[in-house]
Design an enzyme around this catalytic site. Sequence first.
Site, mmCIF file in Angstrom:
data_model
loop_
_atom_site.group_PDB
_atom_site.id
_atom_site.type_symbol
_atom_site.label_atom_id
_atom_site.label_comp_id
_atom_site.label_asym_id
_atom_site.label_seq_id
_atom_site.Cartn_x
_atom_site.Cartn_y
_atom_site.Cartn_z
ATOM 1 N N LYS A 1 0.834 -1.203 0.000
ATOM 2 C CA LYS A 1 0.000 0.000 0.000
ATOM 3 C C LYS A 1 0.875 1.263 0.000
ATOM 4 O O LYS A 1 0.658 2.169 -0.816
ATOM 5 C CB LYS A 1 -0.904 0.034 1.242
ATOM 6 C CG LYS A 1 -1.571 1.385 1.462
ATOM 7 C CD LYS A 1 -2.391 1.445 2.716
ATOM 8 C CE LYS A 1 -1.719 2.000 3.930
ATOM 9 N NZ LYS A 1 -1.485 3.449 3.972
ATOM 10 N N ASN A 2 1.864 1.314 0.890
ATOM 11 C CA ASN A 2 2.609 2.563 1.025
ATOM 12 C C ASN A 2 3.572 2.807 -0.142
ATOM 13 O O ASN A 2 4.149 3.883 -0.244
ATOM 14 C CB ASN A 2 3.311 2.635 2.385
ATOM 15 C CG ASN A 2 2.290 2.887 3.495
ATOM 16 O OD1 ASN A 2 1.133 3.239 3.217
ATOM 17 N ND2 ASN A 2 2.688 2.698 4.738
ATOM 18 N N CYS B 1 -5.124 8.171 8.427
ATOM 19 C CA CYS B 1 -5.456 7.689 9.775
ATOM 20 C C CYS B 1 -5.252 8.765 10.830
ATOM 21 O O CYS B 1 -4.296 9.537 10.763
ATOM 22 C CB CYS B 1 -4.577 6.487 10.127
ATOM 23 S SG CYS B 1 -5.025 5.019 9.228
ATOM 24 N N ARG C 1 0.173 14.922 12.617
ATOM 25 C CA ARG C 1 0.637 14.691 11.249
ATOM 26 C C ARG C 1 0.749 15.961 10.392
ATOM 27 O O ARG C 1 0.096 16.088 9.353
ATOM 28 C CB ARG C 1 -0.232 13.646 10.551
ATOM 29 C CG ARG C 1 -0.367 12.361 11.327
ATOM 30 C CD ARG C 1 -1.093 11.292 10.571
ATOM 31 N NE ARG C 1 -0.239 10.602 9.624
ATOM 32 C CZ ARG C 1 -0.640 9.635 8.802
ATOM 33 N NH1 ARG C 1 -1.896 9.245 8.825
ATOM 34 N NH2 ARG C 1 0.177 9.056 7.975
ATOM 35 N N ASP D 1 3.801 0.815 12.017
ATOM 36 C CA ASP D 1 2.539 0.234 11.530
ATOM 37 C C ASP D 1 2.274 -1.165 12.087
ATOM 38 O O ASP D 1 1.166 -1.674 11.972
ATOM 39 C CB ASP D 1 2.542 0.164 9.995
ATOM 40 C CG ASP D 1 2.673 1.543 9.373
ATOM 41 O OD1 ASP D 1 2.398 2.529 10.071
ATOM 42 O OD2 ASP D 1 3.064 1.629 8.205
ATOM 43 N N ARG E 1 -8.910 -0.161 3.371
ATOM 44 C CA ARG E 1 -7.992 0.783 2.712
ATOM 45 C C ARG E 1 -6.633 0.149 2.476
ATOM 46 O O ARG E 1 -5.901 0.558 1.583
ATOM 47 C CB ARG E 1 -7.780 2.023 3.608
ATOM 48 C CG ARG E 1 -8.902 3.023 3.557
ATOM 49 C CD ARG E 1 -8.514 4.286 4.298
ATOM 50 N NE ARG E 1 -7.114 4.547 4.101
ATOM 51 C CZ ARG E 1 -6.262 4.908 5.063
ATOM 52 N NH1 ARG E 1 -6.660 5.090 6.282
ATOM 53 N NH2 ARG E 1 -4.995 5.130 4.780
HETATM 54 C C1 EPZ Z 1 4.001 7.065 6.158
HETATM 55 O O1 EPZ Z 1 3.301 8.136 6.779
HETATM 56 C C2 EPZ Z 1 2.992 5.961 5.991
HETATM 57 N N1 EPZ Z 1 1.904 6.458 5.161
HETATM 58 C C3 EPZ Z 1 2.475 5.523 7.348
HETATM 59 O O2 EPZ Z 1 1.607 4.430 7.155
HETATM 60 C C4 EPZ Z 1 3.661 5.072 8.204
HETATM 61 O O3 EPZ Z 1 3.192 4.784 9.498
HETATM 62 C C5 EPZ Z 1 4.698 6.183 8.289
HETATM 63 O O4 EPZ Z 1 5.083 6.606 6.945
HETATM 64 C C6 EPZ Z 1 5.955 5.787 9.024
HETATM 65 O O5 EPZ Z 1 6.544 4.682 8.406
HETATM 66 C C7 EPZ Z 1 2.015 6.446 3.845
HETATM 67 O O6 EPZ Z 1 3.024 6.002 3.276
HETATM 68 C C8 EPZ Z 1 0.875 6.975 3.074
HETATM 69 P P1 EPZ Z 1 6.188 10.325 8.283
HETATM 70 P P2 EPZ Z 1 3.866 9.601 6.808
HETATM 71 O O7 EPZ Z 1 6.168 11.560 7.460
HETATM 72 O O8 EPZ Z 1 4.625 9.823 5.545
HETATM 73 C C9 EPZ Z 1 6.225 13.830 11.632
HETATM 74 C C10 EPZ Z 1 -0.241 3.086 7.678
HETATM 75 O O9 EPZ Z 1 -0.754 2.629 8.735
HETATM 76 N N2 EPZ Z 1 6.199 14.799 10.516
HETATM 77 O O10 EPZ Z 1 7.349 9.407 8.200
HETATM 78 O O11 EPZ Z 1 2.752 10.518 7.155
HETATM 79 C C11 EPZ Z 1 4.916 13.042 11.715
HETATM 80 O O12 EPZ Z 1 3.921 13.766 12.385
HETATM 81 C C12 EPZ Z 1 0.241 4.506 7.594
HETATM 82 O O13 EPZ Z 1 -0.128 2.424 6.635
HETATM 83 C C13 EPZ Z 1 6.261 16.155 10.788
HETATM 84 O O14 EPZ Z 1 6.334 16.584 11.947
HETATM 85 O O15 EPZ Z 1 4.872 9.483 8.018
HETATM 86 C C14 EPZ Z 1 5.354 11.789 12.438
HETATM 87 O O16 EPZ Z 1 5.412 12.035 13.816
HETATM 88 C C15 EPZ Z 1 -0.096 5.318 8.783
HETATM 89 N N3 EPZ Z 1 6.230 17.028 9.724
HETATM 90 C C16 EPZ Z 1 6.775 11.571 11.907
HETATM 91 O O17 EPZ Z 1 7.198 12.844 11.380
HETATM 92 C C17 EPZ Z 1 6.158 16.607 8.450
HETATM 93 O O18 EPZ Z 1 6.136 17.447 7.533
HETATM 94 C C18 EPZ Z 1 6.896 10.517 10.809
HETATM 95 O O19 EPZ Z 1 5.946 10.769 9.786
HETATM 96 C C19 EPZ Z 1 6.102 15.224 8.177
HETATM 97 C C20 EPZ Z 1 6.123 14.332 9.241
#
Ligand code: EPZ
Length: 418
Positions: free
Chosen positions: A22-23, A116, A121, A304, A396
Amino acid sequence: MKQLVINGNKELKGEIKISGAKNSIVALIPAAILSDDKVSLYNVPNISDTKALLDILDLLNCEYKYDNEALEINTKKIKNKVIEEELSKKLRASYYFMGALLAKFKQVEIYFPGGCNIGSRPIDFHIKGFEKLGAEVTIDGNKYTFKAKKLKGANIYLDFASVGATINIMLAAVKAEGKTTISNAAKEPEIVNVATLLNSMGAKISGAGTSEIKIEGVNHLSAGVIDVIPDRIEAGTYIIAGALVGNKLRISGIIEEHVEALLSKLKEMGVKLECTGDSIVISKSKRYKPINIKTLVFPGFVTDLGQPVSVLLTQADGMSIFEETIFENRMGHVKYLQKMGANIRVNDRTAIIIGPAHLKGKEVVATDLRAGAAMVLAGLVAKGTTTINNIEHILRGYENIVEKLQNVGADIKIVEVE
Ligand code: EPZ
């Protein structure tokens, strides 16, 4: 309204084949629009997040054919349009159209993404990256407008190794003039999958999968092709199912190094695993040792799988500790595990789990995608009937979850209720 109904405590035996990730697919579809030609994607999972992105391609007048896990995208007639909130909020990954449309048209109008509810986020790292490349950003409520006369390569340091920001900046930089370096980049396998597709289209990206990604901008991207990597979270979920109720349950079509952290923790608990090539065979053991798990960025224990593995921790002999470090709110499932009989105490982002618990089927809720996966696992091991509400979250991200589990002996079905 749909519900998932599981009559639990049935042994799982046979084989589950893992689908495309998915990701990955949610980033590969926006990446494909950067081509001026045809892009072929194989092993594409048929999940509602894929459908939500195809709806955005429809809006952009971008032609595609999706048949039998093969998706061919032809960008010749694509037009830049405002991506309205109704489409952007269906999933998190709609934000990859920010980077992709910015690179392609130098202008994007899009609403804040959905996804989610597992924490605040924000998307500030994405925005800072686009600004460094030369984009002007206007935010009006939930609406984001990015404009650039031209994009120029830059050195971009991420405060945190964010998966989304790494991919989005890579998409925006791929056609920028000159060199871009992303430092403290995320290293998840999905990032490598996206870079491989872009390079097959003529991009010049090196270092994907390490913490420094270098991108040499190109003017034009042509036809491309990619196999979507196997879904390591889906694989992990079914591996945990095997540890809960498996009898030589085979999970096939995986890349073992993508699930290494999970396998290492399961071995520590005493789970019986046999790894052979691209398959893992798992059987339930009578007793498990309690362990401590802390989620981390790749190659650490993936966030995840924190919620799914916490179900297995309820079956260990004694006290386990599960600590979530990536998102603020990955504990939505705990209340429902408690309702089913688990002994769990939550303190902020840490759960203290005391087992073994004899879980009983109850009516529960999938509060997010992986909380939903945890509820399915709890339903598989519990005695009696578990009814899960809000299953749209689960659909999803898990292709054919009902059929895959029925085929190995689970008593699981979807019912329609008023
Ligand atoms: C991706 O989310 C995945 N989603 C998530 O999968 C997964 O849990 C996550 O990566 C971590 O591996 C998709 O690929 C669509 P991050 P993403 O940016 O990109 C903070 C699932 O269950 N952050 O690595 O949103 C953020 O708040 C989903 O399949 C900022 O502060 O994750 C978090 O605490 C859920 N500012 C951390 O970084 C930003 O601009 C990591 O988020 C971006 C992120």
